[in-house]
Design an enzyme around this catalytic site. Structure first.
Site, PDB file in Angstrom:
ATOM      1  N   LYS A 188      40.802 -15.116 -25.712  1.00 20.77           N
ATOM      2  CA  LYS A 188      39.559 -15.518 -26.411  1.00 20.77           C
ATOM      3  C   LYS A 188      39.739 -15.289 -27.920  1.00 20.77           C
ATOM      4  O   LYS A 188      40.814 -15.579 -28.454  1.00 20.77           O
ATOM      5  CB  LYS A 188      38.369 -14.751 -25.837  1.00 20.77           C
ATOM      6  CG  LYS A 188      38.355 -14.778 -24.306  1.00 20.77           C
ATOM      7  CD  LYS A 188      37.076 -14.308 -23.705  1.00 20.77           C
ATOM      8  CE  LYS A 188      37.174 -14.420 -22.183  1.00 20.77           C
ATOM      9  NZ  LYS A 188      35.913 -14.252 -21.511  1.00 20.77           N
TER      10      LYS A 188
ATOM     11  N   HIS B 190      36.158 -24.187 -20.463  1.00 19.39           N
ATOM     12  CA  HIS B 190      35.804 -22.771 -20.308  1.00 19.39           C
ATOM     13  C   HIS B 190      34.310 -22.608 -20.565  1.00 19.39           C
ATOM     14  O   HIS B 190      33.752 -23.262 -21.442  1.00 19.39           O
ATOM     15  CB  HIS B 190      36.615 -21.893 -21.261  1.00 19.39           C
ATOM     16  CG  HIS B 190      36.449 -20.436 -20.949  1.00 19.39           C
ATOM     17  ND1 HIS B 190      35.334 -19.725 -21.350  1.00 19.39           N
ATOM     18  CD2 HIS B 190      37.212 -19.582 -20.235  1.00 19.39           C
ATOM     19  CE1 HIS B 190      35.445 -18.485 -20.892  1.00 19.39           C
ATOM     20  NE2 HIS B 190      36.576 -18.369 -20.212  1.00 19.39           N
TER      21      HIS B 190
ATOM     22  N   GLU C 147      35.581 -20.105 -12.203  1.00 19.28           N
ATOM     23  CA  GLU C 147      35.062 -18.903 -12.855  1.00 19.28           C
ATOM     24  C   GLU C 147      33.533 -18.930 -12.800  1.00 19.28           C
ATOM     25  O   GLU C 147      32.899 -19.627 -13.611  1.00 19.28           O
ATOM     26  CB  GLU C 147      35.468 -18.861 -14.327  1.00 19.28           C
ATOM     27  CG  GLU C 147      36.949 -18.842 -14.575  1.00 19.28           C
ATOM     28  CD  GLU C 147      37.244 -18.347 -15.988  1.00 19.28           C
ATOM     29  OE1 GLU C 147      37.743 -17.219 -16.112  1.00 19.28           O
ATOM     30  OE2 GLU C 147      36.945 -19.058 -16.954  1.00 19.28           O
TER      31      GLU C 147
ATOM     32  N   GLY D 238      33.202 -11.402 -17.846  1.00 22.68           N
ATOM     33  CA  GLY D 238      32.912 -10.308 -18.770  1.00 22.68           C
ATOM     34  C   GLY D 238      31.810  -9.364 -18.314  1.00 22.68           C
ATOM     35  O   GLY D 238      31.333  -8.544 -19.091  1.00 22.68           O
TER      36      GLY D 238
ATOM     37  N   SER E  43      36.063 -11.223 -14.513  1.00 22.16           N
ATOM     38  CA  SER E  43      36.147  -9.779 -14.268  1.00 22.16           C
ATOM     39  C   SER E  43      37.313  -9.371 -13.370  1.00 22.16           C
ATOM     40  O   SER E  43      37.192  -8.428 -12.579  1.00 22.16           O
ATOM     41  CB  SER E  43      34.820  -9.239 -13.710  1.00 22.16           C
ATOM     42  OG  SER E  43      33.787  -9.395 -14.662  1.00 22.16           O
TER      43      SER E  43
ATOM     44  N   GLY F   3      40.569 -12.374 -18.606  1.00 24.31           N
ATOM     45  CA  GLY F   3      40.127 -12.193 -19.984  1.00 24.31           C
ATOM     46  C   GLY F   3      40.397 -10.771 -20.433  1.00 24.31           C
ATOM     47  O   GLY F   3      41.524 -10.406 -20.777  1.00 24.31           O
ATOM     48  N   GLY F   4      39.362  -9.931 -20.413  1.00 19.61           N
ATOM     49  CA  GLY F   4      39.431  -8.570 -20.942  1.00 19.61           C
ATOM     50  C   GLY F   4      40.647  -7.774 -20.495  1.00 19.61           C
ATOM     51  O   GLY F   4      41.322  -7.138 -21.318  1.00 19.61           O
TER      52      GLY F   4
HETATM   53  P1  PGA Z   1      36.991 -11.708 -18.057  1.00 17.51           P
HETATM   54  O1  PGA Z   1      37.083 -13.203 -18.665  1.00 17.51           O
HETATM   55  O2  PGA Z   1      38.234 -11.478 -17.259  1.00 17.51           O
HETATM   56  O3  PGA Z   1      36.901 -10.815 -19.263  1.00 17.51           O
HETATM   57  O4  PGA Z   1      35.761 -11.682 -17.203  1.00 17.51           O
HETATM   58  C1  PGA Z   1      37.593 -14.265 -17.915  1.00 17.51           C
HETATM   59  C2  PGA Z   1      37.500 -15.562 -18.675  1.00 17.51           C
HETATM   60  O5  PGA Z   1      36.529 -15.774 -19.394  1.00 17.51           O
HETATM   61  O6  PGA Z   1      38.393 -16.427 -18.594  1.00 17.51           O
END
Ligand code: PGA
Length: 241
Positions: free
Chosen positions: A9, A96, A166, A172, A202, A223-224
């Site tokens: 991101k 996304h 997703e 997130g 997540s 993501g995170g």
């Molecule tokens: P996340 O993000 O793993 O932080 O939930 C996933 C994404 O937005 O692709």
């Protein structure tokens, strides 16, 4: 094939992205060296070229987080698929939820982005997913159907893409849908789409294994947790069924 996509991101600036890949080059190279694993790092635009150079003799792929729906022209602020191909992107995210939400990306824009990427030889990673309200009221399949509808115009042998399911409410938030729900969605997707199917939202080291064992899950969009090398390593080494 087991796909792991690190979606950074706008969490890492140019200097931080370069520092991370320089410092952890050997570990990233080792993760990507497995014949049955594809590791794709998606930093923000300015870092794409430099990361490709840093990782050039490894199997790590570089991907962008979005692309223009136009080939070229007076589109201030946009980046073409051709440019992405020239700097070494082999994959690119489209649709996304953060692009749908903050940049107003519509299903129609996403269909055009898909075409631009395919024309440039880049594999699109089409992100789809429902908002919490649709989840709560049983509307997920309808939303996914709308998000996938444009693919019907292409003959299946012409299609080269990945799907990342997703749920927006899982991104997130630390919340992951339960096993039965995901099993239903992935079976439904598998019956309709002939492409690798990934889960995102997540994903963490402690749930990656469980998610990867759901039938028809071919990879993870992270993501995170993809920002820390230890977590990324742990997620990548999840055993595939
Ligand atoms: P996340 O993000 O793993 O932080 O939930 C996933 C994404 O937005 O692709």
């Amino acid at each position: 094939m087991n796909y792991v996509i690190a979606n950074w991101k706008m969490q890492r600036d140019f200097a931080q992205a370069v520092e991370f890949c320089t410092q952890h080059k050997e570990r990233l190279a080792a993760l990507a060296a497995h014949a049955d694993r594809e590791l794709i790092i998606c930093p923000s635009f300015p870092a794409l070229y430099t990361l490709k150079q840093i990782l050039h003799n490894t199997a790590v792929h570089i991907g962008a987080q979005t692309v223009s729906s136009h080939a070229a022209g007076a589109y201030t602020g946009q980046v073409s698929a051709q440019s992405l191909a020239q700097v070494g992107c082999s994959y690119t995210l489209i649709g996304h939820s953060e692009q749908r939400q903050h940049a107003g990306s519509t299903n129609q824009d996403i269909a055009l982005q898909y075409e631009q990427l395919v024309a440039a030889g880049i594999t699109p990673i089409l992100c789809i997913g429902e908002q919490y309200d649709a989840y709560r009221t049983g509307g997920t399949h309808k939303i996914l159907q709308e998000q996938l509808a444009f693919l019907e115009q292409y003959a299946s042998h012409d299609r080269v893409f990945l799907i990342a399911y997703e749920p927006v409410w899982a991104i997130g938030t630390g919340i992951v849908p339960d096993h039965a729900y995901l099993a239903d969605i992935f079976t439904w997707l598998h019956e309709r789409i002939d492409a690798p199917l990934l889960y995102g939202g997540s994903v963490k080291p402690d749930n990656a294994q469980t998610i990867m064992h759901i039938p028809h899950v071919d990879g993870l969009l992270v993501g995170g947790a993809s920002l820390a090398i230890d977590a990324l390593e742990s997620i990548c080494s999840t055993k595939v069924q």
